[in-house]
Design a protein around this motif. Sequence first.
Motif, PDB file in Angstrom:
ATOM      1  N   LYS A 191       0.811  -1.213   0.000  1.00  0.00           N
ATOM      2  CA  LYS A 191       0.000   0.000   0.000  1.00  0.00           C
ATOM      3  C   LYS A 191       0.849   1.271   0.000  1.00  0.00           C
ATOM      4  O   LYS A 191       0.301   2.380  -0.039  1.00  0.00           O
ATOM      5  N   THR A 192       2.162   1.111   0.039  1.00  0.00           N
ATOM      6  CA  THR A 192       3.060   2.266   0.079  1.00  0.00           C
ATOM      7  C   THR A 192       3.547   2.623  -1.319  1.00  0.00           C
ATOM      8  O   THR A 192       4.070   1.763  -2.042  1.00  0.00           O
ATOM      9  N   THR A 193       3.361   3.863  -1.707  1.00  0.00           N
ATOM     10  CA  THR A 193       3.887   4.352  -2.987  1.00  0.00           C
ATOM     11  C   THR A 193       5.248   4.973  -2.725  1.00  0.00           C
ATOM     12  O   THR A 193       5.351   6.106  -2.251  1.00  0.00           O
ATOM     13  N   ALA A 194       6.297   4.204  -3.025  1.00  0.00           N
ATOM     14  CA  ALA A 194       7.665   4.663  -2.740  1.00  0.00           C
ATOM     15  C   ALA A 194       8.108   5.738  -3.706  1.00  0.00           C
ATOM     16  O   ALA A 194       8.855   6.655  -3.341  1.00  0.00           O
ATOM     17  N   VAL A 195       7.686   5.628  -4.976  1.00  0.00           N
ATOM     18  CA  VAL A 195       8.022   6.612  -6.001  1.00  0.00           C
ATOM     19  C   VAL A 195       6.733   6.959  -6.733  1.00  0.00           C
ATOM     20  O   VAL A 195       6.056   6.065  -7.265  1.00  0.00           O
ATOM     21  N   ASN A 196       6.401   8.240  -6.773  1.00  0.00           N
ATOM     22  CA  ASN A 196       5.095   8.657  -7.272  1.00  0.00           C
ATOM     23  C   ASN A 196       5.221   9.654  -8.428  1.00  0.00           C
ATOM     24  O   ASN A 196       5.405  10.849  -8.214  1.00  0.00           O
ATOM     25  N   ARG A 197       5.209   9.156  -9.656  1.00  0.00           N
ATOM     26  CA  ARG A 197       5.222   9.964 -10.878  1.00  0.00           C
ATOM     27  C   ARG A 197       6.415  10.926 -10.927  1.00  0.00           C
ATOM     28  O   ARG A 197       6.278  12.118 -11.196  1.00  0.00           O
ATOM     29  N   VAL A 198       7.595  10.398 -10.684  1.00  0.00           N
ATOM     30  CA  VAL A 198       8.816  11.203 -10.689  1.00  0.00           C
ATOM     31  C   VAL A 198       9.305  11.397 -12.125  1.00  0.00           C
ATOM     32  O   VAL A 198       9.444  10.432 -12.876  1.00  0.00           O
ATOM     33  N   SER A 199       9.577  12.643 -12.487  1.00  0.00           N
ATOM     34  CA  SER A 199      10.076  12.970 -13.829  1.00  0.00           C
ATOM     35  C   SER A 199      11.141  14.058 -13.739  1.00  0.00           C
ATOM     36  O   SER A 199      10.886  15.125 -13.157  1.00  0.00           O
ATOM     37  N   PHE A 200      12.324  13.797 -14.271  1.00  0.00           N
ATOM     38  CA  PHE A 200      13.345  14.829 -14.456  1.00  0.00           C
ATOM     39  C   PHE A 200      14.428  14.287 -15.375  1.00  0.00           C
ATOM     40  O   PHE A 200      14.486  13.085 -15.655  1.00  0.00           O
ATOM     41  N   LYS A 201      15.291  15.197 -15.851  1.00  0.00           N
ATOM     42  CA  LYS A 201      16.353  14.830 -16.783  1.00  0.00           C
ATOM     43  C   LYS A 201      17.696  15.330 -16.271  1.00  0.00           C
ATOM     44  O   LYS A 201      17.776  16.372 -15.618  1.00  0.00           O
ATOM     45  N   VAL A 202      18.742  14.576 -16.584  1.00  0.00           N
ATOM     46  CA  VAL A 202      20.116  14.966 -16.277  1.00  0.00           C
ATOM     47  C   VAL A 202      20.895  14.923 -17.582  1.00  0.00           C
ATOM     48  O   VAL A 202      20.809  13.940 -18.327  1.00  0.00           O
ATOM     49  N   PHE A 203      21.661  15.976 -17.861  1.00  0.00           N
ATOM     50  CA  PHE A 203      22.331  16.089 -19.147  1.00  0.00           C
ATOM     51  C   PHE A 203      23.823  15.761 -19.052  1.00  0.00           C
ATOM     52  O   PHE A 203      24.404  15.767 -17.958  1.00  0.00           O
ATOM     53  N   PRO A 204      24.462  15.466 -20.182  1.00  0.00           N
ATOM     54  CA  PRO A 204      25.888  15.112 -20.172  1.00  0.00           C
ATOM     55  C   PRO A 204      26.750  16.168 -19.486  1.00  0.00           C
ATOM     56  O   PRO A 204      26.564  17.368 -19.699  1.00  0.00           O
ATOM     57  N   GLY A 205      27.666  15.733 -18.629  1.00  0.00           N
ATOM     58  CA  GLY A 205      28.563  16.635 -17.927  1.00  0.00           C
ATOM     59  C   GLY A 205      27.960  17.328 -16.738  1.00  0.00           C
ATOM     60  O   GLY A 205      28.597  18.185 -16.116  1.00  0.00           O
ATOM     61  N   GLU A 206      26.749  16.953 -16.349  1.00  0.00           N
ATOM     62  CA  GLU A 206      26.052  17.619 -15.252  1.00  0.00           C
ATOM     63  C   GLU A 206      26.172  16.811 -13.960  1.00  0.00           C
ATOM     64  O   GLU A 206      26.072  15.587 -13.963  1.00  0.00           O
ATOM     65  N   VAL A 207      26.381  17.524 -12.846  1.00  0.00           N
ATOM     66  CA  VAL A 207      26.325  16.916 -11.520  1.00  0.00           C
ATOM     67  C   VAL A 207      24.961  17.270 -10.937  1.00  0.00           C
ATOM     68  O   VAL A 207      24.655  18.445 -10.719  1.00  0.00           O
ATOM     69  N   PHE A 208      24.160  16.249 -10.687  1.00  0.00           N
ATOM     70  CA  PHE A 208      22.761  16.453 -10.313  1.00  0.00           C
ATOM     71  C   PHE A 208      22.521  15.845  -8.936  1.00  0.00           C
ATOM     72  O   PHE A 208      22.755  14.657  -8.718  1.00  0.00           O
ATOM     73  N   GLY A 209      22.057  16.660  -7.994  1.00  0.00           N
ATOM     74  CA  GLY A 209      21.793  16.200  -6.649  1.00  0.00           C
ATOM     75  C   GLY A 209      20.365  15.715  -6.489  1.00  0.00           C
ATOM     76  O   GLY A 209      19.425  16.342  -6.975  1.00  0.00           O
ATOM     77  N   PHE A 210      20.202  14.585  -5.807  1.00  0.00           N
ATOM     78  CA  PHE A 210      18.889  13.989  -5.554  1.00  0.00           C
ATOM     79  C   PHE A 210      18.720  13.940  -4.046  1.00  0.00           C
ATOM     80  O   PHE A 210      19.354  13.132  -3.367  1.00  0.00           O
ATOM     81  N   ILE A 211      17.892  14.835  -3.502  1.00  0.00           N
ATOM     82  CA  ILE A 211      17.836  14.979  -2.043  1.00  0.00           C
ATOM     83  C   ILE A 211      16.427  14.770  -1.514  1.00  0.00           C
ATOM     84  O   ILE A 211      15.433  15.004  -2.202  1.00  0.00           O
ATOM     85  N   GLY A 212      16.387  14.310  -0.284  1.00  0.00           N
ATOM     86  CA  GLY A 212      15.121  14.063   0.381  1.00  0.00           C
ATOM     87  C   GLY A 212      15.377  13.313   1.669  1.00  0.00           C
ATOM     88  O   GLY A 212      16.452  12.750   1.869  1.00  0.00           O
ATOM     89  N   PRO A 213      14.393  13.267   2.564  1.00  0.00           N
ATOM     90  CA  PRO A 213      14.566  12.555   3.835  1.00  0.00           C
ATOM     91  C   PRO A 213      14.643  11.050   3.620  1.00  0.00           C
ATOM     92  O   PRO A 213      14.390  10.551   2.517  1.00  0.00           O
ATOM     93  N   ASN A 214      14.988  10.313   4.666  1.00  0.00           N
ATOM     94  CA  ASN A 214      14.984   8.858   4.586  1.00  0.00           C
ATOM     95  C   ASN A 214      13.596   8.364   4.203  1.00  0.00           C
ATOM     96  O   ASN A 214      12.579   8.848   4.720  1.00  0.00           O
TER      97      ASN A 214
END
Length: 336
Positions: free
Chosen positions: A28-51
């Motif tokens: 019954k737990t939705t761990a990931v809910n309609r997540v959408s984003f892009k990371v481009f070549p040469g980019e450092v992309f941070g993915f942050i959130g609580p536990n």
Amino acid sequence: MNFAPSSEKPDNSRPAIEFDQLVRTFGKTTAVNRVSFKVFPGEVFGFIGPNGAGKTTSMKILSTLDTPDSGSAKVDGFCSVNDPERVRRRLGYMPDGFGAYANVTCEEYLDFFARSYGLRGKDRIHSLRNVMGFTQLDQIAQKPITGLSKGMKQRLCLGRALIHNPKVLVLDEPAAGLDPRARIELREMITALADDGKSLLISSHILTELAEMCDRVAIIEQGGLLAVGSVEDILSGDHQRSSEDTTGGQVVTESGQLVVQILGDAGAARSWIENELSLTVRITGNSLQFPFSGSAEDQAALLRKMVDSGIAVVSFSNKQRSLEDAFLHVTRGRVQ
């Protein structure tokens, strides 16, 4: 910084990483809910959130270690579900922990993974030398991995992710448990990898580290993506928002804070500012902080009045906005 010979030419016209309406549930737990984003070549992309926010689950799906209920995760245009072998050749995954093997040296460990990725002959030797040199593991090549410090183990795990010269690196909590010097050295390696054209998706709870490394960040909470953009964009409200974002594009009020360092009696300076501007001033030692929304000309006029009134001003500046400000601005402390 080419770790292994490659016949493929980089394509900067398409995202290196793409999440499209990714959904993953556990009961019954939705761990990931309609997540959408892009990371481009040469980019450092941070993915942050609580536990429990859904970061590791999203990364595992991207790395072909899990499958989504719907949506897709792509690496260099290839779907992690439909083309897992192509994804694995293009992606290096560094988990937040990995098992140690008794009686195995650093060189033997990396050599095993080089062979597992199909590297042979000169290509394998070239890759081993370059990766061990880059991570500085060549100095302890014959040391058993069970005797490594936390920092050296992280270098070894990074080396394993790099051994097949991937275009994309996924690093899950790479700085956790590291001492200050090890964190600085890790940050330098990440910067060097991005300069080499690699794309890096990094999750971390150490927000100050990410702020110094990342070009953009995505903030996730309770499985839903709240904001995507640079720290400045998120703080100004000029960021990509999802239906989960409750900020309404509001500007972080902390951005209108002045910090004034003085010599002498801070209490007297606070009284002068509160009487002059009719606002509340916070004191920390000889530092005064207070909200101020005026223009640059207004700030200059205030500084001149303070000096004319006898306040010995040492420094006068806007409070620097941080990734912590952005994180607290868009999250609500919700847990699953």
